[in-house]
Design a protein around this motif. Structure first.
Motif, mmCIF file in Angstrom:
data_model
loop_
_atom_site.group_PDB
_atom_site.id
_atom_site.type_symbol
_atom_site.label_atom_id
_atom_site.label_comp_id
_atom_site.label_asym_id
_atom_site.label_seq_id
_atom_site.Cartn_x
_atom_site.Cartn_y
_atom_site.Cartn_z
ATOM 1 N N ASP A 275 0.817 -1.210 0.000
ATOM 2 C CA ASP A 275 0.000 0.000 0.000
ATOM 3 C C ASP A 275 0.856 1.266 0.000
ATOM 4 N N ASP A 276 2.124 1.129 0.354
ATOM 5 C CA ASP A 276 3.001 2.276 0.457
ATOM 6 C C ASP A 276 3.723 2.602 -0.847
ATOM 7 N N PHE A 277 3.394 1.915 -1.929
ATOM 8 C CA PHE A 277 4.045 2.152 -3.208
ATOM 9 C C PHE A 277 3.266 3.146 -4.069
ATOM 10 N N VAL A 278 2.337 3.858 -3.481
ATOM 11 C CA VAL A 278 1.498 4.802 -4.218
ATOM 12 C C VAL A 278 2.349 5.903 -4.851
ATOM 13 N N GLY A 279 3.292 6.447 -4.116
ATOM 14 C CA GLY A 279 4.152 7.506 -4.650
ATOM 15 C C GLY A 279 4.967 7.022 -5.837
ATOM 16 N N LEU A 280 5.487 5.812 -5.747
ATOM 17 C CA LEU A 280 6.241 5.236 -6.860
ATOM 18 C C LEU A 280 5.331 5.039 -8.065
ATOM 19 N N ALA A 281 4.125 4.533 -7.840
ATOM 20 C CA ALA A 281 3.170 4.324 -8.933
ATOM 21 C C ALA A 281 2.854 5.649 -9.626
ATOM 22 N N ARG A 282 2.722 6.717 -8.859
ATOM 23 C CA ARG A 282 2.454 8.032 -9.458
ATOM 24 C C ARG A 282 3.612 8.490 -10.341
ATOM 25 N N GLN A 283 4.830 8.283 -9.852
ATOM 26 C CA GLN A 283 6.004 8.648 -10.653
ATOM 27 C C GLN A 283 6.027 7.841 -11.949
ATOM 28 N N LEU A 284 5.801 6.540 -11.838
ATOM 29 C CA LEU A 284 5.825 5.683 -13.020
ATOM 30 C C LEU A 284 4.699 6.036 -13.987
ATOM 31 N N ASP A 285 3.524 6.350 -13.465
ATOM 32 C CA ASP A 285 2.391 6.716 -14.324
ATOM 33 C C ASP A 285 2.675 7.984 -15.135
ATOM 34 N N ARG A 286 3.429 8.907 -14.558
ATOM 35 C CA ARG A 286 3.789 10.124 -15.296
ATOM 36 C C ARG A 286 4.744 9.808 -16.448
ATOM 37 N N LEU A 287 5.578 8.796 -16.265
ATOM 38 C CA LEU A 287 6.593 8.473 -17.267
ATOM 39 C C LEU A 287 6.157 7.395 -18.264
ATOM 40 N N ILE A 288 5.211 6.561 -17.851
ATOM 41 C CA ILE A 288 4.782 5.431 -18.681
ATOM 42 C C ILE A 288 3.318 5.608 -19.031
ATOM 43 N N PRO A 289 3.033 5.898 -20.283
ATOM 44 C CA PRO A 289 1.643 6.104 -20.689
ATOM 45 C C PRO A 289 0.828 4.828 -20.600
ATOM 46 N N ASN A 290 -0.478 4.983 -20.512
ATOM 47 C CA ASN A 290 -1.385 3.853 -20.391
ATOM 48 C C ASN A 290 -1.736 3.239 -21.739
ATOM 49 N N GLY A 291 -1.624 3.985 -22.815
ATOM 50 C CA GLY A 291 -2.002 3.488 -24.125
ATOM 51 C C GLY A 291 -0.840 3.586 -25.091
ATOM 52 N N PRO A 292 -1.067 3.213 -26.351
ATOM 53 C CA PRO A 292 -0.008 3.288 -27.360
ATOM 54 C C PRO A 292 0.492 4.718 -27.529
ATOM 55 N N GLN A 293 1.786 4.867 -27.524
ATOM 56 C CA GLN A 293 2.417 6.166 -27.696
ATOM 57 C C GLN A 293 3.584 6.024 -28.670
ATOM 58 N N ALA A 294 3.834 7.026 -29.424
ATOM 59 C CA ALA A 294 5.004 7.023 -30.311
ATOM 60 C C ALA A 294 6.141 7.758 -29.617
ATOM 61 N N ILE A 295 7.333 7.300 -29.860
ATOM 62 C CA ILE A 295 8.509 7.953 -29.284
ATOM 63 C C ILE A 295 8.846 9.179 -30.107
#
Length: 125
Positions: A105-125
């Motif tokens: 439950d304490d990994f919420v901050g890490l998940a937020r950081q990763l969500d900002r860097l890793i998109p949820n859908g297809p993305q082009a570089i």
């Protein structure tokens, strides 16, 4: 023709494992992110700089002795060897000096950081 999800990978430096079944490793395995564990910074660097793969791994993670020293070395290596790879590096410690190890439950901050860097859908570089 469908293209694979492409984005810049994240290298996640973690504190040295304190036990065999690390809760953060289990959290990554159950998360939405594709994850690959590297043995050392050199393997992590090799993994993120491999331009021959179509779908990139979201997170390349490794456990290290000293987070700050490894982070500085890895960022320097990325800048000189990979060039414009734009791989992000995050140092994360799940240790709380007051309460011991963190739970999932304490990994919420890490998940937020990763969500900002890793998109949820297809993305082009």
């Amino acid at each position: 023709m469908k293209t694979g999800t492409q984005h810049h990978p994240v290298i996640l430096l973690l504190a040295k494992r304190s036990k065999t079944n690390d809760p953060l490793d289990a959290w990554l395995a159950e998360s939405r992110y594709s994850a690959h564990e590297a043995r050392d910074v050199f393997q992590a660097l090799e993994h993120v700089s491999d331009f021959t793969v179509r779908d990139t791994t979201d997170v390349v993670y490794l456990h290290v002795e000293r987070l700050e020293a490894e982070m500085a070395m890895l960022e320097s290596m990325l800048a000189t060897t990979v060039g414009d790879s734009c791989a992000s590096v995050i140092a994360y410690s799940d240790k709380d000096e007051r309460n011991g190890d963190a739970g999932s439950d304490d990994f919420v901050g890490l998940a937020r950081q990763l969500d900002r860097l890793i998109p949820n859908g297809p993305q082009a570089i």
